[in-house]
Design an enzyme around this catalytic site. Sequence first.
Site, PDB file in Angstrom:
ATOM      1  N   ASN A  10       0.885  -1.084  -0.027  1.00 58.32           N
ATOM      2  CA  ASN A  10       0.016  -0.102   0.046  1.00 58.32           C
ATOM      3  C   ASN A  10       0.783   1.413   0.014  1.00 58.32           C
ATOM      4  O   ASN A  10       1.439   1.504   0.975  1.00 58.32           O
ATOM      5  CB  ASN A  10      -0.861   0.248   1.172  1.00 58.32           C
ATOM      6  CG  ASN A  10      -1.742   1.203   1.375  1.00 58.32           C
ATOM      7  OD1 ASN A  10      -1.732   2.076   0.596  1.00 58.32           O
ATOM      8  ND2 ASN A  10      -2.723   1.009   2.373  1.00 58.32           N
ATOM      9  N   LYS A  17       3.217   0.753   3.110  1.00 55.01           N
ATOM     10  CA  LYS A  17       2.718  -0.113   4.294  1.00 55.01           C
ATOM     11  C   LYS A  17       2.642  -1.689   3.404  1.00 55.01           C
ATOM     12  O   LYS A  17       2.343  -1.636   2.332  1.00 55.01           O
ATOM     13  CB  LYS A  17       1.243   0.099   4.854  1.00 55.01           C
ATOM     14  CG  LYS A  17       1.096   1.404   5.452  1.00 55.01           C
ATOM     15  CD  LYS A  17      -0.395   1.565   6.084  1.00 55.01           C
ATOM     16  CE  LYS A  17      -0.482   3.045   6.605  1.00 55.01           C
ATOM     17  NZ  LYS A  17      -1.936   3.244   6.689  1.00 55.01           N
ATOM     18  N   ARG A  94      -2.389  -1.833  -3.565  1.00 55.12           N
ATOM     19  CA  ARG A  94      -3.626  -0.947  -3.556  1.00 55.12           C
ATOM     20  C   ARG A  94      -3.302   0.307  -4.636  1.00 55.12           C
ATOM     21  O   ARG A  94      -2.423   0.794  -4.762  1.00 55.12           O
ATOM     22  CB  ARG A  94      -3.509  -0.223  -2.090  1.00 55.12           C
ATOM     23  CG  ARG A  94      -4.539   0.829  -2.181  1.00 55.12           C
ATOM     24  CD  ARG A  94      -4.487   1.519  -0.952  1.00 55.12           C
ATOM     25  NE  ARG A  94      -5.516   2.663  -0.719  1.00 55.12           N
ATOM     26  CZ  ARG A  94      -5.342   3.731   0.255  1.00 55.12           C
ATOM     27  NH1 ARG A  94      -4.548   4.165   0.711  1.00 55.12           N
ATOM     28  NH2 ARG A  94      -6.574   4.465  -0.007  1.00 55.12           N
ATOM     29  N   HIS A 183     -11.368   4.670  -0.999  1.00 51.63           N
ATOM     30  CA  HIS A 183     -11.394   3.586   0.052  1.00 51.63           C
ATOM     31  C   HIS A 183     -12.211   2.748  -0.314  1.00 51.63           C
ATOM     32  O   HIS A 183     -12.752   1.995   0.844  1.00 51.63           O
ATOM     33  CB  HIS A 183     -11.689   4.619   1.460  1.00 51.63           C
ATOM     34  CG  HIS A 183     -11.020   5.613   1.730  1.00 51.63           C
ATOM     35  ND1 HIS A 183     -11.314   7.068   2.197  1.00 51.63           N
ATOM     36  CD2 HIS A 183      -9.670   5.897   1.977  1.00 51.63           C
ATOM     37  CE1 HIS A 183     -10.472   7.624   2.431  1.00 51.63           C
ATOM     38  NE2 HIS A 183      -9.143   6.958   2.702  1.00 51.63           N
ATOM     39  N   HIS A 211     -15.323   5.900   6.840  1.00 52.42           N
ATOM     40  CA  HIS A 211     -13.966   5.631   7.122  1.00 52.42           C
ATOM     41  C   HIS A 211     -13.185   6.963   7.603  1.00 52.42           C
ATOM     42  O   HIS A 211     -13.121   8.021   6.502  1.00 52.42           O
ATOM     43  CB  HIS A 211     -13.401   4.921   5.564  1.00 52.42           C
ATOM     44  CG  HIS A 211     -11.944   4.885   5.801  1.00 52.42           C
ATOM     45  ND1 HIS A 211     -11.265   3.647   5.542  1.00 52.42           N
ATOM     46  CD2 HIS A 211     -11.016   5.755   5.477  1.00 52.42           C
ATOM     47  CE1 HIS A 211     -10.339   3.730   5.230  1.00 52.42           C
ATOM     48  NE2 HIS A 211      -9.880   4.850   5.415  1.00 52.42           N
ATOM     49  N   ARG A 244      -7.063  17.684   4.174  1.00 58.70           N
ATOM     50  CA  ARG A 244      -7.862  18.115   2.978  1.00 58.70           C
ATOM     51  C   ARG A 244      -8.976  18.882   3.481  1.00 58.70           C
ATOM     52  O   ARG A 244      -9.517  18.509   4.470  1.00 58.70           O
ATOM     53  CB  ARG A 244      -8.245  17.027   2.217  1.00 58.70           C
ATOM     54  CG  ARG A 244      -6.868  16.302   1.519  1.00 58.70           C
ATOM     55  CD  ARG A 244      -7.280  15.039   0.757  1.00 58.70           C
ATOM     56  NE  ARG A 244      -6.392  13.928   1.242  1.00 58.70           N
ATOM     57  CZ  ARG A 244      -6.511  12.686   1.157  1.00 58.70           C
ATOM     58  NH1 ARG A 244      -7.495  12.151   0.684  1.00 58.70           N
ATOM     59  NH2 ARG A 244      -5.478  11.763   1.529  1.00 58.70           N
ATOM     60  N   GLU A 387      -7.581  -3.377   5.086  1.00 54.06           N
ATOM     61  CA  GLU A 387      -7.449  -3.183   3.408  1.00 54.06           C
ATOM     62  C   GLU A 387      -6.457  -4.177   2.969  1.00 54.06           C
ATOM     63  O   GLU A 387      -6.667  -4.650   2.005  1.00 54.06           O
ATOM     64  CB  GLU A 387      -7.063  -1.825   3.236  1.00 54.06           C
ATOM     65  CG  GLU A 387      -8.143  -0.809   3.452  1.00 54.06           C
ATOM     66  CD  GLU A 387      -7.553   0.589   3.554  1.00 54.06           C
ATOM     67  OE1 GLU A 387      -6.874   1.049   4.403  1.00 54.06           O
ATOM     68  OE2 GLU A 387      -7.839   1.554   2.673  1.00 54.06           O
TER      69      GLU A 387
HETATM   70  N1  LIG Z   1      -6.122   6.790  19.677  1.00 51.20           N
HETATM   71  C1  LIG Z   1      -6.463   7.489  18.826  1.00 51.20           C
HETATM   72  N2  LIG Z   1      -7.282   8.394  18.870  1.00 51.20           N
HETATM   73  C2  LIG Z   1      -7.726   9.227  17.909  1.00 51.20           C
HETATM   74  N3  LIG Z   1      -6.980   9.417  16.705  1.00 51.20           N
HETATM   75  C3  LIG Z   1      -6.275   8.281  16.518  1.00 51.20           C
HETATM   76  C4  LIG Z   1      -6.032   7.601  17.708  1.00 51.20           C
HETATM   77  N4  LIG Z   1      -5.183   6.635  16.875  1.00 51.20           N
HETATM   78  C5  LIG Z   1      -4.896   7.063  15.479  1.00 51.20           C
HETATM   79  N5  LIG Z   1      -5.651   8.043  15.149  1.00 51.20           N
HETATM   80  C6  LIG Z   1      -5.785   8.889  14.079  1.00 51.20           C
HETATM   81  O1  LIG Z   1      -5.740   8.098  13.131  1.00 51.20           O
HETATM   82  C7  LIG Z   1      -5.063   8.716  11.951  1.00 51.20           C
HETATM   83  C8  LIG Z   1      -4.624   7.608  10.964  1.00 51.20           C
HETATM   84  O2  LIG Z   1      -5.392   6.918  10.532  1.00 51.20           O
HETATM   85  P1  LIG Z   1      -5.304   5.709   9.424  1.00 51.20           P
HETATM   86  O3  LIG Z   1      -6.345   5.106   9.068  1.00 51.20           O
HETATM   87  O4  LIG Z   1      -4.002   5.112   9.966  1.00 51.20           O
HETATM   88  O5  LIG Z   1      -4.806   6.708   8.262  1.00 51.20           O
HETATM   89  P2  LIG Z   1      -4.219   6.373   6.777  1.00 51.20           P
HETATM   90  O6  LIG Z   1      -4.187   5.072   6.574  1.00 51.20           O
HETATM   91  O7  LIG Z   1      -4.647   7.300   6.001  1.00 51.20           O
HETATM   92  O8  LIG Z   1      -2.764   6.798   6.884  1.00 51.20           O
HETATM   93  C9  LIG Z   1      -4.206   9.472  12.586  1.00 51.20           C
HETATM   94  O9  LIG Z   1      -4.116  10.854  11.951  1.00 51.20           O
HETATM   95  C10 LIG Z   1      -4.786   9.974  13.844  1.00 51.20           C
HETATM   96  O10 LIG Z   1      -5.355  11.288  13.866  1.00 51.20           O
HETATM   97  C1  LIG Z   2      -7.814   8.017  -1.249  1.00 51.13           C
HETATM   98  C2  LIG Z   2      -7.266   8.467   0.208  1.00 51.13           C
HETATM   99  O1  LIG Z   2      -7.930   9.514   0.296  1.00 51.13           O
HETATM  100  O2  LIG Z   2      -6.355   7.515   0.836  1.00 51.13           O
HETATM  101  P1  LIG Z   2      -5.705   7.704   2.105  1.00 51.13           P
HETATM  102  O3  LIG Z   2      -6.741   7.874   3.206  1.00 51.13           O
HETATM  103  O4  LIG Z   2      -4.900   6.430   2.170  1.00 51.13           O
HETATM  104  O5  LIG Z   2      -4.906   9.124   1.873  1.00 51.13           O
HETATM  105 MG   LIG Z   3      -5.846   4.607   5.126  1.00 51.65          MG
END
Ligand SMILES: Nc1ncnc2c1ncn2[C@@H]1O[C@H](COP(=O)(O)OP(=O)(O)O)[C@@H](O)[C@H]1O
Ligand SMILES: CC(=O)OP(=O)(O)O
Ligand SMILES: [Mg+2]
Length: 405
Positions: A10, A17, A94, A183, A211, A244, A387
């Site tokens: 990913n 990841k 992904r 997503h 999500h 965003r 995912e």
């Molecule tokens: N314990 C928590 N409390 C609040 N927010 C959290 C916690 N753990 C993670 N997060 C939030 O989750 C976000 C990341 O989510 P994630 O689904 O891993 O994102 P991505 O896959 O888009 O990088 C972080 O920016 C953080 O704000």
């Molecule tokens: C499509 C998209 O916003 O993906 P991510 O949350 O991983 O940035």
């Molecule tokens: Mg994500």
Amino acid sequence: MTPTRILVLNSGSSSVKYQLIDMAGRTRLAAGLAERIGEETSAVLHQPLAAGGGKRERQGRLADHDEALKAVAEELAADGLGLDSPELAAIGHRVVHGGLKLTEPVVVDEAVLKEIERLVPVAPLHNPANVTGIRTAQRLRPDLPQVAVFDTAFHSSMPEHAARYALDVETADAHRVRRYGFHGTSHAYVSRKAAELLGKDPAETNLIVLHLGNGASASAVRGGRCEDTSMGLTPLEGLVMGTRSGDIDPAVVFHLGRVAGMSADEVDELLNKRSGLLGLCGDNDMRQIRRRIDEGDAAARLAFDIYIHRLKKYIGAYYAVLGRVDAVVFTAGVGENAAPVREAAVAGLEELGLAVDGELNAAHGKEARLISPAGARVKVAVVPTDEELEIAEQTYALVAPAERP
Ligand SMILES: Nc1ncnc2c1ncn2[C@@H]1O[C@H](COP(=O)(O)OP(=O)(O)O)[C@@H](O)[C@H]1O
Ligand SMILES: CC(=O)OP(=O)(O)O
Ligand SMILES: [Mg+2]
């Protein structure tokens, strides 16, 4: 011996990841993250799950995604799980934007790569990294099928009245301007798991799936099919996100061009990278925002309130789209972990049959669980997304269909 292992990649704008999963028993052999790619302080965090060893961290600059993937391959090799393994059946990637043509998982060939590259302007933060990930993986294992699984795929079932913008049809069609949604792998996986949790047939289950990660999106799912989703032509539309803006009046763009002299690229960068929670209060991590709120910080409070207000509007909108809702489902980093976000998002919606139980909501857990009061008409659930497993499933189904029961 038939190979049964799938490596899932990913690739994000500054991170990769990865997970190595043995599909024979759905066993996770290794997982990790290469982060801060392109910066001085890059690192690979590696978890050798099969070997049972502790997490390893490897520091050192990774100039680009090519170097990052090579470092990941070395970490896997150190556990005897290298990319040269004959047990590897395929590599699943992904890919964020598949456009109108790529709506199913595919084995990547040059034509598919060209199409993913063509879509870079509508997924500038994501598709370039996805392409590099595929090309590097191809170089490391040219004999293996590289499978692309698209974020947009699940949403391709959206009806025209949800997918089309109210734009001049000729212009929109000529430039393929429409809503694609993102997503999707997560929305599909979480919808299935939520129906399981509710003990209902997915074909008869209506869900609002939220999500909430760094990127965030909502979807209205009827009987396992997407009926509407908050992201559009690009992953910028909809909810307030980490960096965003989500929905704004499109005239903001012309206004900034005319009165602030900003170019299209500058506005693009503003809306994608310097807006959302970060733009509102200087932090994009919900944990940090909650800490600041606890200390009485007004900017953090307002950012949180704007985030929740938008979320609530989408819950209401998708409730109306679906007519009957079985559950509102929270997932991804914020959705799975931030109890105050879940509580605030459904606060005041009792008339819609929506509420959370304070104790259930505050409890932590890695399992899918209900957080609504016993007997609630509309359930509220937390369902951890996966995912990587979903990409592995779809990749495996494509490369080893005969092996499946
Ligand atoms: N314990 C928590 N409390 C609040 N927010 C959290 C916690 N753990 C993670 N997060 C939030 O989750 C976000 C990341 O989510 P994630 O689904 O891993 O994102 P991505 O896959 O888009 O990088 C972080 O920016 C953080 O704000
Ligand atoms: C499509 C998209 O916003 O993906 P991510 O949350 O991983 O940035
Ligand atoms: Mg994500």
